[in-house]
Design an enzyme around this catalytic site. Structure first.
Site, PDB file in Angstrom:
ATOM      1  N   TYR A 142       1.319  36.562  24.915  1.00 41.65           N
ATOM      2  CA  TYR A 142       0.504  35.468  24.357  1.00 41.65           C
ATOM      3  C   TYR A 142       0.274  35.653  22.862  1.00 41.65           C
ATOM      4  CZ  TYR A 142      -1.116  33.303  28.737  1.00 41.65           C
ATOM      5  OH  TYR A 142      -1.205  32.626  29.913  1.00 41.65           O
ATOM      6  N   LYS A 191       5.377  45.499  35.782  1.00 36.42           N
ATOM      7  CA  LYS A 191       6.797  45.297  36.115  1.00 36.42           C
ATOM      8  C   LYS A 191       7.560  46.469  35.516  1.00 36.42           C
ATOM      9  CE  LYS A 191      10.179  42.758  37.841  1.00 36.42           C
ATOM     10  NZ  LYS A 191      10.341  42.506  39.297  1.00 36.42           N
ATOM     11  N   ASP A 223       5.826  41.153  41.280  1.00 34.85           N
ATOM     12  CA  ASP A 223       6.403  40.245  42.286  1.00 34.85           C
ATOM     13  C   ASP A 223       5.855  40.588  43.675  1.00 34.85           C
ATOM     14  OD1 ASP A 223       7.791  42.658  42.055  1.00 34.85           O
ATOM     15  OD2 ASP A 223       9.781  41.782  42.308  1.00 34.85           O
ATOM     16  N   ASP A 247      -2.716  35.785  34.138  1.00 35.18           N
ATOM     17  CA  ASP A 247      -2.819  34.325  34.133  1.00 35.18           C
ATOM     18  C   ASP A 247      -2.268  33.777  35.445  1.00 35.18           C
ATOM     19  OD1 ASP A 247      -3.116  31.665  33.058  1.00 35.18           O
ATOM     20  OD2 ASP A 247      -0.944  31.654  32.753  1.00 35.18           O
ATOM     21  N   ASP A 251      -4.471  32.353  39.101  1.00 34.73           N
ATOM     22  CA  ASP A 251      -4.363  31.008  39.696  1.00 34.73           C
ATOM     23  C   ASP A 251      -4.030  31.128  41.182  1.00 34.73           C
ATOM     24  OD1 ASP A 251      -4.798  29.654  37.267  1.00 34.73           O
ATOM     25  OD2 ASP A 251      -3.232  28.180  37.703  1.00 34.73           O
TER      26      ASP A 251
HETATM   27  C1  IPM Z   1      -6.181  30.230  31.514  1.00 33.31           C
HETATM   28  C2  IPM Z   1      -5.337  29.115  30.971  1.00 33.31           C
HETATM   29  C3  IPM Z   1      -4.947  29.454  29.553  1.00 33.31           C
HETATM   30  C4  IPM Z   1      -4.159  30.745  29.579  1.00 33.31           C
HETATM   31  C5  IPM Z   1      -4.181  28.342  28.821  1.00 33.31           C
HETATM   32  C6  IPM Z   1      -4.954  27.048  28.806  1.00 33.31           C
HETATM   33  C7  IPM Z   1      -3.759  28.750  27.449  1.00 33.31           C
HETATM   34  O1  IPM Z   1      -4.238  28.900  31.786  1.00 33.31           O
HETATM   35  O2  IPM Z   1      -7.266  30.473  30.961  1.00 33.31           O
HETATM   36  O3  IPM Z   1      -5.767  30.850  32.487  1.00 33.31           O
HETATM   37  O4  IPM Z   1      -2.959  30.725  29.848  1.00 33.31           O
HETATM   38  O5  IPM Z   1      -4.757  31.786  29.339  1.00 33.31           O
HETATM   39 MG    MG Z   2      -4.234  30.072  33.570  1.00 34.67          MG
END
Ligand code: IPM
Ligand code: MG
Length: 356
Positions: A142, A191, A223, A247, A251
């Site tokens: 990032y 990884k 993975d 990240d 999710d």
């Molecule tokens: C998160 C989001 C952000 C990230 C984006 C919006 C840049 O997906 O906070 O997880 O990837 O960190």
């Molecule tokens: Mg995210």
């Protein structure tokens, strides 16, 4: 106590969900005798529209002068054509970087009321889901150099992933310390079979593990971790991992708990000032329709009370009120289930306030 909170309403559903969280904070202030002062901050798409850039320097200054920052969400299709360096998300990354928030804490906890909303089989869910993803937040790909060049008649894009030992060590320590406060189990995800950054990550983690003999430590390839999270999430207590892996896995972790709309997060560095935000995005498809789930933001405000303001009773009160609203069968659209009552964003806010 007096606290100055920098408030970033943001884009899409951001203003709606932050509005509900501020109502909750006002009620907490009233009940517990605190004064919360809010300073509005432009960041993301709205800041691009107003100031031409996603995080004007003066806005970052105000965040640095606050006691903590509460954020809704930023981004949306309106700004998709912006150059990469001027996208709403850049504002978020500049804020995280500018505030030195290297440690992002994302709980994946199954609310018993939402068990039916989990896409996992009941036989898996019934073993319990209660783990935390500790994500490194201001390093890795990032924050490496990004470039796109023309070469030999085609474009070529490069993103650099880099980690220095001290960046790994400070987040690794957070992982171990967090595990110590929980069930004493830490899984470090990397990884290392492919990436140099991961091999360094693993070496640093192994060195740290010797200092924390009371924590049951293990390594897991990313993975495999993605697979284990859906196969048997009950095996995890604390997961520590680098920025991009965190990240993605956070999710996935949020989804198995029923709704991404429920999950708060904290981002901290040195000191107590933090950034608190739900982990979901700005959901432009439902923006302005009073349909969004405000709970991720309300629980983020609870985390702010707990971790930045040292107000555990206030945080407990907010979390209990959320429990009661869910017990009462109230659900926003994202977590709606049979036999429950569909409510709007503001109705969910009303209900939570009524239980405070
Ligand atoms: C998160 C989001 C952000 C990230 C984006 C919006 C840049 O997906 O906070 O997880 O990837 O960190
Ligand atoms: Mg995210």
């Amino acid at each position: 106590m007096n606290k100055n909170i920098a408030v970033i309403r943001g884009d899409g559903i951001g203003p709606e969900i932050v509005g509900q969280a501020l109502r909750v904070l006002d009620k907490i202030a009233e009940t517990f005798g605190h004064t919360f002062t809010y300073t509005d901050i432009d960041m993301g798409g709205n800041a691009i529209d107003k100031w031409g850039e996603p995080l004007p320097a003066a806005m970052l200054e105000k965040c640095l002068a606050s006691d903590s920052v509460l954020l809704g969400a930023v981004g949306g299709p309106k700004w998709d054509s912006q150059p990469a360096a001027n996208r709403p998300e850049k504002g978020l990354l500049a804020l995280r970087g500018g505030m030195g928030l290297y440690s992002n804490n994302r709980p994946a906890k199954l609310w018993p009321q939402l068990a039916a909303a989990s896409p996992l089989k009941p036989s898996i869910v019934e073993n319990g889901i209660d783990f935390l993803v500790v994500r490194e937040l201001i390093g890795g790909v990032y924050f490496g150099d990004h470039s796109t060049v023309e070469a030999d008649g085609e474009k070529k894009a490069t993103d650099i992933m880099a980690y220095a030992e001290h960046e790994i060590e400070r987040i690794g320590r957070i992982g171990f310390e967090t595990a110590r406060k929980r069930r004493h189990k830490l899984t470090s995800v990397d990884k290392a079979n492919v990436l140099d950054t991961s091999r360094l990550w693993r070496a640093v983690m192994h060195r740290l593990a010797e200092e924390y003999p009371d924590v049951e430590y293990s390594d897991m390839l990313v993975d495999n971790a993605a697979m284990q999270i859906v196969k048997d999430p009950s095996q995890f207590d604390v997961i520590v991992t680098e920025n991009l892996f965190g990240d993605i896995l956070s999710d996935e972790a949020s989804m198995i708990t029923g709704s991404i709309g429920m999950i708060p997060s904290s981002s901290l560095g040195e000191g107590s000032r933090g950034l608190y935000e739900p982990i979901h995005g700005s959901a432009p498809d439902i923006a302005g329709q009073n349909k969004a789930n405000p709970i991720g933001t309300i629980l983020s405000a609870a985390m702010m009370c707990r971790y930045s303001f040292d107000m555990p009773a206030e945080a407990d009160a907010i979390e209990q009120a959320v429990h009661k609203a869910l017990d009462a069968g109230l659900r926003t659209g994202d977590m709606m289930a049979d036999g429950c009552r569909l409510v709007s964003c503001t109705e969910m806010g009303d209900a939570i306030l009524s239980y405070l």
